[in-house]
Every structure is written in C-alpha cells, then in structure tokens.
Scaffold this motif. Sequence first.
Motif, PDB file in Angstrom:
ATOM      1  N   GLY A 186      19.865   2.919  -8.790  1.00 44.67           N
ATOM      2  CA  GLY A 186      21.156   2.479  -8.846  1.00 44.67           C
ATOM      3  C   GLY A 186      21.230   2.962 -10.434  1.00 44.67           C
ATOM      4  O   GLY A 186      22.493   3.342 -11.231  1.00 44.67           O
ATOM      5  N   ASP A 187      20.447   2.457 -11.567  1.00 46.17           N
ATOM      6  CA  ASP A 187      20.201   3.197 -12.720  1.00 46.17           C
ATOM      7  C   ASP A 187      19.412   4.391 -13.036  1.00 46.17           C
ATOM      8  O   ASP A 187      18.986   5.152 -12.544  1.00 46.17           O
ATOM      9  N   SER A 188      19.853   4.381 -14.799  1.00 44.42           N
ATOM     10  CA  SER A 188      19.599   5.319 -15.176  1.00 44.42           C
ATOM     11  C   SER A 188      18.908   5.667 -15.904  1.00 44.42           C
ATOM     12  O   SER A 188      18.837   4.358 -17.104  1.00 44.42           O
ATOM     13  N   LYS A 189      17.876   6.670 -16.906  1.00 45.46           N
ATOM     14  CA  LYS A 189      16.555   6.138 -17.931  1.00 45.46           C
ATOM     15  C   LYS A 189      16.792   7.919 -18.241  1.00 45.46           C
ATOM     16  O   LYS A 189      16.566   8.747 -17.575  1.00 45.46           O
ATOM     17  N   VAL A 190      16.746   7.876 -19.791  1.00 45.33           N
ATOM     18  CA  VAL A 190      16.553   8.807 -20.777  1.00 45.33           C
ATOM     19  C   VAL A 190      14.685   9.295 -20.449  1.00 45.33           C
ATOM     20  O   VAL A 190      14.540   7.624 -20.772  1.00 45.33           O
ATOM     21  N   ILE A 191      14.334  10.017 -19.498  1.00 44.47           N
ATOM     22  CA  ILE A 191      12.682  10.063 -20.004  1.00 44.47           C
ATOM     23  C   ILE A 191      12.351  11.553 -21.427  1.00 44.47           C
ATOM     24  O   ILE A 191      10.803  11.500 -20.987  1.00 44.47           O
ATOM     25  N   ALA A 192      13.055  12.286 -21.873  1.00 45.77           N
ATOM     26  CA  ALA A 192      13.142  12.911 -22.403  1.00 45.77           C
ATOM     27  C   ALA A 192      14.202  12.678 -23.659  1.00 45.77           C
ATOM     28  O   ALA A 192      15.547  12.897 -22.743  1.00 45.77           O
ATOM     29  N   PRO A 193      14.120  13.808 -24.815  1.00 45.29           N
ATOM     30  CA  PRO A 193      15.314  14.460 -25.700  1.00 45.29           C
ATOM     31  C   PRO A 193      16.182  15.059 -24.764  1.00 45.29           C
ATOM     32  O   PRO A 193      15.863  16.133 -24.027  1.00 45.29           O
ATOM     33  N   CYS A 194      17.172  14.477 -24.215  1.00 45.91           N
ATOM     34  CA  CYS A 194      18.639  15.920 -23.680  1.00 45.91           C
ATOM     35  C   CYS A 194      18.158  15.550 -22.242  1.00 45.91           C
ATOM     36  O   CYS A 194      18.947  15.841 -21.834  1.00 45.91           O
ATOM     37  N   ILE A 195      17.678  14.937 -21.978  1.00 47.03           N
ATOM     38  CA  ILE A 195      17.083  14.465 -20.003  1.00 47.03           C
ATOM     39  C   ILE A 195      17.160  12.670 -19.796  1.00 47.03           C
ATOM     40  O   ILE A 195      16.816  12.043 -20.295  1.00 47.03           O
ATOM     41  N   THR A 196      18.638  12.725 -18.569  1.00 49.46           N
ATOM     42  CA  THR A 196      18.454  11.471 -18.341  1.00 49.46           C
ATOM     43  C   THR A 196      18.725  11.427 -16.682  1.00 49.46           C
ATOM     44  O   THR A 196      19.120  12.387 -16.184  1.00 49.46           O
ATOM     45  N   CYS A 197      17.383  10.574 -15.949  1.00 51.99           N
ATOM     46  CA  CYS A 197      17.372  10.936 -14.825  1.00 51.99           C
ATOM     47  C   CYS A 197      18.251   9.498 -14.390  1.00 51.99           C
ATOM     48  O   CYS A 197      17.767   8.332 -14.566  1.00 51.99           O
ATOM     49  N   SER A 198      18.474   9.480 -12.598  1.00 56.42           N
ATOM     50  CA  SER A 198      18.916   8.326 -12.589  1.00 56.42           C
ATOM     51  C   SER A 198      18.284   8.491 -11.016  1.00 56.42           C
ATOM     52  O   SER A 198      18.068   9.001 -10.365  1.00 56.42           O
ATOM     53  N   CYS A 199      18.287   7.432 -10.232  1.00 61.39           N
ATOM     54  CA  CYS A 199      17.230   6.890  -8.906  1.00 61.39           C
ATOM     55  C   CYS A 199      18.086   6.507  -8.085  1.00 61.39           C
ATOM     56  O   CYS A 199      19.131   5.470  -8.326  1.00 61.39           O
ATOM     57  N   CYS A 209       0.705  -1.263   0.034  1.00 56.54           N
ATOM     58  CA  CYS A 209       0.383  -0.007  -0.040  1.00 56.54           C
ATOM     59  C   CYS A 209       1.013   1.055  -0.271  1.00 56.54           C
ATOM     60  O   CYS A 209       0.616   2.050  -0.438  1.00 56.54           O
ATOM     61  N   CYS A 210       2.004   0.961   0.990  1.00 49.56           N
ATOM     62  CA  CYS A 210       2.773   2.477   0.985  1.00 49.56           C
ATOM     63  C   CYS A 210       3.701   2.270   0.598  1.00 49.56           C
ATOM     64  O   CYS A 210       4.672   1.108  -0.159  1.00 49.56           O
ATOM     65  N   PRO A 211       4.426   3.459  -0.581  1.00 50.07           N
ATOM     66  CA  PRO A 211       5.651   3.598  -0.777  1.00 50.07           C
ATOM     67  C   PRO A 211       6.821   3.725   0.216  1.00 50.07           C
ATOM     68  O   PRO A 211       6.723   4.118   0.834  1.00 50.07           O
ATOM     69  N   VAL A 212       7.964   2.762  -0.411  1.00 51.81           N
ATOM     70  CA  VAL A 212       8.950   2.665   0.144  1.00 51.81           C
ATOM     71  C   VAL A 212      10.667   3.868  -0.793  1.00 51.81           C
ATOM     72  O   VAL A 212      10.387   3.724  -2.211  1.00 51.81           O
ATOM     73  N   CYS A 213      11.449   3.870  -0.150  1.00 47.04           N
ATOM     74  CA  CYS A 213      12.033   4.120  -0.278  1.00 47.04           C
ATOM     75  C   CYS A 213      13.344   3.842  -0.620  1.00 47.04           C
ATOM     76  O   CYS A 213      14.346   3.748  -0.252  1.00 47.04           O
ATOM     77  N   HIS A 214      13.095   2.732  -1.961  1.00 47.49           N
ATOM     78  CA  HIS A 214      13.942   1.585  -2.317  1.00 47.49           C
ATOM     79  C   HIS A 214      14.156   2.062  -3.756  1.00 47.49           C
ATOM     80  O   HIS A 214      15.257   2.594  -4.586  1.00 47.49           O
ATOM     81  N   HIS A 215      13.202   2.118  -4.899  1.00 42.54           N
ATOM     82  CA  HIS A 215      13.373   2.488  -6.390  1.00 42.54           C
ATOM     83  C   HIS A 215      12.709   3.059  -6.164  1.00 42.54           C
ATOM     84  O   HIS A 215      11.818   4.405  -5.656  1.00 42.54           O
ATOM     85  N   CYS A 216      12.543   4.270  -7.407  1.00 38.85           N
ATOM     86  CA  CYS A 216      11.833   5.136  -7.826  1.00 38.85           C
ATOM     87  C   CYS A 216      10.523   5.891  -8.484  1.00 38.85           C
ATOM     88  O   CYS A 216      10.683   4.836 -10.194  1.00 38.85           O
ATOM     89  N   ASP A 217      10.030   5.973  -8.619  1.00 35.60           N
ATOM     90  CA  ASP A 217       8.337   6.543  -9.754  1.00 35.60           C
ATOM     91  C   ASP A 217       8.269   7.883  -9.706  1.00 35.60           C
ATOM     92  O   ASP A 217       8.350   8.661  -9.218  1.00 35.60           O
ATOM     93  N   TYR A 218       8.969   8.202 -11.604  1.00 36.20           N
ATOM     94  CA  TYR A 218       9.369   9.601 -11.699  1.00 36.20           C
ATOM     95  C   TYR A 218       7.988   9.978 -13.205  1.00 36.20           C
ATOM     96  O   TYR A 218       8.871   9.289 -14.061  1.00 36.20           O
ATOM     97  N   GLN A 219       7.373  10.553 -12.858  1.00 35.57           N
ATOM     98  CA  GLN A 219       6.696  10.962 -14.037  1.00 35.57           C
ATOM     99  C   GLN A 219       5.945   9.948 -15.120  1.00 35.57           C
ATOM    100  O   GLN A 219       6.580   9.634 -16.223  1.00 35.57           O
ATOM    101  N   GLY A 220       4.932   9.170 -14.414  1.00 39.79           N
ATOM    102  CA  GLY A 220       5.464   7.746 -15.000  1.00 39.79           C
ATOM    103  C   GLY A 220       6.316   6.795 -15.726  1.00 39.79           C
ATOM    104  O   GLY A 220       6.253   5.110 -16.224  1.00 39.79           O
ATOM    105  N   HIS A 221       7.078   6.926 -15.381  1.00 39.35           N
ATOM    106  CA  HIS A 221       8.809   5.964 -15.179  1.00 39.35           C
ATOM    107  C   HIS A 221       9.039   5.209 -13.812  1.00 39.35           C
ATOM    108  O   HIS A 221       9.208   5.738 -13.088  1.00 39.35           O
ATOM    109  N   HIS A 222       8.644   3.609 -14.172  1.00 38.22           N
ATOM    110  CA  HIS A 222       9.832   3.375 -13.064  1.00 38.22           C
ATOM    111  C   HIS A 222      11.519   3.098 -12.739  1.00 38.22           C
ATOM    112  O   HIS A 222      11.822   2.334 -14.062  1.00 38.22           O
TER     113      HIS A 222
END
Length: 835
Positions: free
Chosen positions: A153-166, A136-149
Amino acid sequence: MTCQPVTCPKVPCTHPAKRHGACCPDCQHGCIYDSYIVPEGETVEDVNDTCTECLCTRGSLVCGPVVCPELTCSDPVHKPGECCAFCNSCDGAEEGDTWQPDPCTHCQCKQGEQLCYSLGCSPPACHNPARPQGECCPVCHHCDYQGHHIMNGDSKVIAPCITCSCNLGTVTCQSEECGPPVCLHPESIPGECCPRCPGQCSYDDRVIATGSTFQPSFNPCLNCSCQKCSCDSGVITCTGETCQKCPYGVPVPGSCCPDCSRCFVGGQLVDNKVWFNRGGDPCEPCQCLDGSLKCRPRTTCPELSCLLKHRPDGECCPVCIGCIDDRGQTWDEGQHWTLESDPCQQCQCHKNLITCARAQCQVYCSHPVPPAPSTCCPTCEACLYRSKIYAQDERIPTTDPCSECYCKNGSLVCYTQSCKPVYCTNAQIRPGECCPTCSECNYLGQTYEDDSEWPSPSDPCVTCRCQGGHVECQDGRESCNPQCSHPAKPPGQCCPLCDNCLYLDQEYVNGMAFRSPSYDSDCYECHCKNGNVQCYKKHCPPLSCVVSVLVTSECCPKCLDHQVTYATALPAFRVTPSPFDSSYVHETNFFLSTTAFPGVSSSSSSSPSSLPSSSSASLCESCRHTSCSIEGITYKIDESFVHPNNPCQQCTCLESGITCSRVFCPRTPCTHPAMPTDACCPTCQDCLFTQVIYPNATTFTHEDDPCQKCTCKEGNVLCETIKCPTTECSNPKTMDDVCCPICLEPKRCRFHDRFFNYHEIFPHPKDHCQECSCTEGIVTCKERPCPPYACPSPRLKDCCYDCFGCSYAGKTVENYVSFFDPLDPVEPAPASTVE
C-alpha cells in the motif's frame, strides 16, 4: 489324444528362472533364489548370512562378502541381524534430530549421517513477492523491487522521476513528466526530477518566482502550514494554522488539517481504536488511536521441528503442514498411503510425524483369492478352491454329485439337490449321479435291464418290457388270426396253427379220423383236416322192411322181425339227437297181439297179449299209424311241429312214426356266444366264458388268473393284464386271489442305497451339514440350524460358524493363539479376542 510332460533341456547356469507363461527355466530371465526371482544384474542378501550378498548374472548367483562403508564416528552401533555397523550421532546431534541452518535448508541425523535438503518453494501468485524475516519462501504481502522493500500500500521513489507502489506483492511504477521550463537556462537539481529556473520555486506543478507569495490550490498538507506560502531563492516557506499532530489522520479535501478521528494507513481507512495488520503483515499488529498508530512488538515465531511449514492467511507464525518420508516425498497432514515396497504397510501423516502399521485384513468369506499385485489383503471377488480360481456365480465342481456349489462373494455356497421319489423296489444310483433311478425290473424272480423285452415265462402270448423300473406286459393274442376253425397251439408258442386240430380240449393230428367225445354212440365220426374238424353221421345201408327199429346201443336201424309167434311187449327204442343228425326217430311203444291186425293206430291203447303167427305183410299193414301222439298231444300224418320238450327239435308225424331233426343254428360273429333262456341258438347278446354267462358290458376278473381283467363286449371276451404299481415297502405281501402285492407295513424310504424307517430323522449320508427325515416313503433334507454369531472372523466348525476361534485367509486357529500372517509371514497376526 495322448499327453505327456515336457522334458526340459539342461541349462548352463546354477539358478535358472522361468519367465511368465513358460514351461522350462532358462538363463536369460534372472535367477531363482528362495522362491523369489532376482532380476538380472541385481543383488540379494543371503538368507542364512546377512554379511554375504549374491549377484545374479546370466542365471547364476555369484556370492561374496558385504563391503561395509567406513565410519567417522567413535562409537558406531551394531544392530542384531544386520551386517554393517552405523553411527548413531551427527556432530553433537542425536539420532533423529532435525534442524535448519537457514530458513530454506532442513537437516536430519540418520544413522550417524547428516542428511540435508533444500525446501522448494511453489511459484507465488504475484510478480514481486517479499520474503518475510525468518521465512524461506517469499509471499505476496509486501514487495521487493530492485533492492527496495516497499510495504504493501506504500509508494517509494526508487529513481528520479520514477515512483513505485506495492499492492499485495506486485509493484506498479509511474514516471513523472516535466513541464516546459519558463526560463532560458533551467538548472537540474540533484535528487529532483525536473530542471527549474534559478531562483524560482516549483509547487503544485506551478513555477513561483522568487519573493512571490501564494495560496496553495490543492494538497494543503504538503507542508506543515498551509495558509500562506512564499518562494525565496527556490525555497517555499508556508505559515499559517497549526494542525493537531496525527501523522496517520485522514486527509480532508479543502482543509489543511487531517481528520484525527480515524487513521489512513497504506491506502486503508481504519476506525479509531481498531487493531489491524499493518501492511498486511500479521506479525506486526497495530491500533489506530486518534490518527496515530500504536503497534505491538513484532512477534517472534517459535522454532518448528517439522520439515514442511506454511503460514495460514491472517496468521503470523508458520505451522507444520505435513510430513516428508525417507525418499523426500511430501505428504499432507492426515494423508494416508501405502508403501510401494510393501502394500501391507499403511502409513499416515499425523502431527507432522509418519507412522506406519501393518494392515489387518478382515476377510469375511471362506475361500478368498490371493491379493492382486500392489495390494495387501485377499479379496472376496472370486473363490479359490483346490488351487483354482472361480469367478463370481461360477459353478464349482465337487466330489458330491448331490451338491451344486457356486462362488458367492468369495465363499463356497452349496445347494443339495432334492431327488424325486422313485416307486420301484430296486432303485440304483449310477456313478457320478445323485438321485436313484429305476434302471432294473424284477419280474417273477428275474432281473431285467431297463428298455429290455422278454416273453413271459408263464404265457408265451405275453411280451413284457422294463420301462423306468416298471414292467409293462402286452398280450399278443389279438394278433393271432388262424385261417381254420379248430387250430392247435404248439408248445411254447402263442398263436395256434392249422397244422393239427384242437377239438373239445383234445388235440388230433392232421388227417386223423376219430370218434366225437360229445356223442354217446359210435354213429358219428369226425375228421381233422388242416385245422378244421368236421363230424358226420355214419352212412347206414338201406332196409327192405317197412317198419324199422333203432336199438340204443347200435348206430343203424334194423327191420322188425315179423316171425314173432308170441305176444310180448317190444322194448322202447330211443335215439339221442345230434347237431349233425338229418333225422330223428322218436321213442315209440309198439303193442302186438296174437290176433290178426286189422290195423294198428298210434293212438291204440289195447293191452299186450300173445300174438299168433301171421305173415309179415299183414303185420306191416297193421303197424301203419294214422296219427301220432306225444306228451298227450295228437298230430296228424305229415303234420310238422316243434318238440314240446326240446325247442331245438323240428318233428314230423309219419305213418312209420315221428321223425325229428335239429333246428339249424347260423354261425355267430362273436367268439363267446351264450344261449339265452328258452332259446334254441346262442346269440352275441351275452358271453359264455369259463362256463359262466356274463351280461354284455360286464367287467370281471378271470377265474383262473386274478391278474387278468376281462370285459364282455357283444359276445366277445377281451382280457388285459393288470399293471401292478411299484410298492414302496421292502417286503410287499401277495394275497390269495389278489394280483398285485401290497404293503402291510408303513412306507420306508430308500436313500443312497440305505433304508430308513417311517418318521426316522437321520443325517445326510454324504453331507453331515444336512438333516433328513423319512415321511411316506419320501426323503426330505434341509440345512442344520445354526446359532447367530457377532464376531468379525468366525470359525467354521460342525457346519456352523462360531466365535470360539478365528478364520483368517483360509486358515482356522483357536482363541488367544498368535500365528504368522499367511499373507505376510514377517510379523505374527494376533488372534481375535472373544469375551
């Protein structure tokens, strides 16, 4: 001051209640019902009919039937003692079942009603927490950001020219900066950040012309081969050394191929064959095997029936962390609490279940005070005695004046006052007091109050006083100072007065003349005048003869008859001396003869013979003495001498015979002078008292009064009354010639108006928990000894505590007897069991 009860006025309501501190009830402060106060506007269930409820309005109770809710179940349940029935199931769920329609919703079936509530989540400590599957409750292990999981420790390009890491639930994003184009007309490629020139390639921030080859300057593993690369119409192709396949090998700087002896996952180095949680997710354990990962299937957590869950650090599945009560309040595992509605109900959360039990009050004092508000058990902080509360160490009044009681840790602790022994035969105990006091005195069969004075019935000169049960008497003779030599004491008075005279134990009226009892003849006459007695020798008329004689039976001398015509021996004449005499005619023998007297000498020794008649002149001439003889001693005419047989007589030899007078004795300054041996006058060296001579400084007992102790002091006798001590026995004996009574039997004890024998052991007359003994007239009391006990709630019986019963909240019950709790009469409290 006069006090009387307040008369309360009548009120226009049926159940008026009194506000706190008020005397009279009114209609504005609720309703009184079954000893309870119902607040205004609230309802109360009828104690005799559970289907009737009453509403308190303006001090009156308005009662009506209870309205039961409509039920939707087909088989409602009706419990005894309750008015309304209820449903016992919820759409297939049984009473008490719990379930979760979704991870954040908890439901329970209670009395046929489905009760659901949402579980609130505490704010996480990160910005972009992810909610694990089934949680039920979110925890501070992985990340949910703008619909991306994003895995930790991983990084993900969520938009051109924008790379996000958790990183542990927090996302950090960076924008890629494009360099200036090298051609005039760069093209934007869909899905790429920076525009590029047509036919050119972009690699490691460099622009490569079409058909050109190059050696990568860094990141040789960007493509599968790394020795040589070429650009062909915007596509880079590299050929070269083929590396061992280990997708999670550790990159080696300057080398194309990674190190497959370890794993690099999510920015974390893992040694070979070591298990770890991938991305910090404990539900997905993986093992590093030569640069590759071997992961186990994701763990499926069991369904939990508790309402509160929590996943511990490093664990995959959540666990139950506490309990939720009927009001929705949460309690931690192992936590204890008390119900606000019933302070005697103690609850705890154990294994996610709430269990409640009534508190068992253990009161280890005899007089506990009622429990304070919001508390259950009585306390021993003070004492409740006869409906009044006494503070710790406060003195508690009792009906026994010999006991001093105090509040000690909730119990009544009493100390028996010990009385000092009294030494009077009529000790009294006054109302409200403990110890006997000597408030009366017995004297010669009479009873006198304390501090009273009275004259002694046997001696008006003695004044007695009762002081603390003892009689003290004082002789008032020392204050008597009559101004006369022979005062007389009137009957019933102490001091003699000068109104009459007391002379040689005989009283004479003032102005009376009397014959002195100390003289044999009537030649001395005494007179009483204003308390003074003076005695004188009667005045005799003068004689015309030369030779006179004093006849013993007469007072005055007479002339010797000179017409004696026969010879005879004249009788001897003697005069008894007196202290008031001025002259003394000594006993003399005269011998006459019938012949003419040529002269008569006092030393003549001729025998008597008949005497011729002669003239008186010749006879007197012959009777003149030329010397005097007494006791064989001859004295000359006019010679003075001390009488050889009476040193108090001074004599003179005259021609007519021997004349003696008493030696004058001066008046002594003492009251009881004594005559020394071979002395003429009394002196103050010793004392003459009751016809006995006592040497100076001698102390003696009055011969006529054994209670008088006298002392001879320089001719004065001083007497004082002996003070007798109070006897400690009930029947003292008075001995002959002894002043004070004495005890001939062992000393008894008087205690609380009762007498006890010597060495007698007896219970205290007013406190049967004390044992007393009588020793030498003194009573000693102590507490009765009690055996030890080992039970928590002993009973008090016969002054001692034992385990054959129980004491609880001021009540005593026998063993194995159940009783209602006096502090909470809802359910019975079990009695203590004693083996």
